[in-house]
Design an enzyme around this catalytic site. Structure first.
Site, short mmCIF file in Angstrom:
data_model
loop_
_atom_site.label_atom_id
_atom_site.label_comp_id
_atom_site.label_asym_id
_atom_site.label_seq_id
_atom_site.Cartn_x
_atom_site.Cartn_y
_atom_site.Cartn_z
N CYS A 54 18.82 43.38 33.81
CA CYS A 54 18.25 43.21 32.47
C CYS A 54 18.62 44.47 31.68
CB CYS A 54 16.74 42.96 32.52
SG CYS A 54 15.77 44.33 33.15
N ARG A 55 17.84 44.86 30.72
CA ARG A 55 18.18 46.03 29.93
C ARG A 55 17.94 47.32 30.72
NH1 ARG A 55 15.83 45.73 24.42
NH2 ARG A 55 13.96 45.51 25.63
#
Length: 103
Positions: A54-55
């Protein structure tokens, strides 16, 4: 899992939202937003290594836990997420195939 340990044959699962993916993602990654995962579990392979990104690593950690609870055993979280991916010098491309950015 450190970014440097991800091999070319690893199934890289990006669980960020559509706008994040469009701005920049790893080439060859598979996009499946976290909120859509329960209805799309069959799309995630069980017969090979899966790295979830994810980020920054928070959402992907939740996805890894969900997958493990549902029978996956070859799944790991990517430490530091796309931020670490980009910092390690790995390529990031936008939806148009041009250089992208992590948002």
């Amino acid at each position: 899992m450190p970014v440097t340990e991800i091999s070319d044959d690893t199934y890289l699962l990006d669980v960020r939202e559509d706008a994040e993916w469009a701005a920049g993602h790893a080439p060859g990654a598979h996009h499946l937003p976290m909120m859509e995962l329960p209805g799309r579990l069959a799309e995630v392979p069980k017969d090979r290594d899966v790295a979830v990104i994810c980020r920054s690593g928070g959402r992907s950690a939740h996805v890894v836990a969900h997958l493990v609870q549902n029978g996956w055993d070859q799944v790991r979280n990517v430490d530091g997420g796309m931020y670490e991916w980009a910092a390690a010098g790995r390529p990031v491309i936008g939806e148009d195939g041009q250089p992208g950015q992590v948002v």
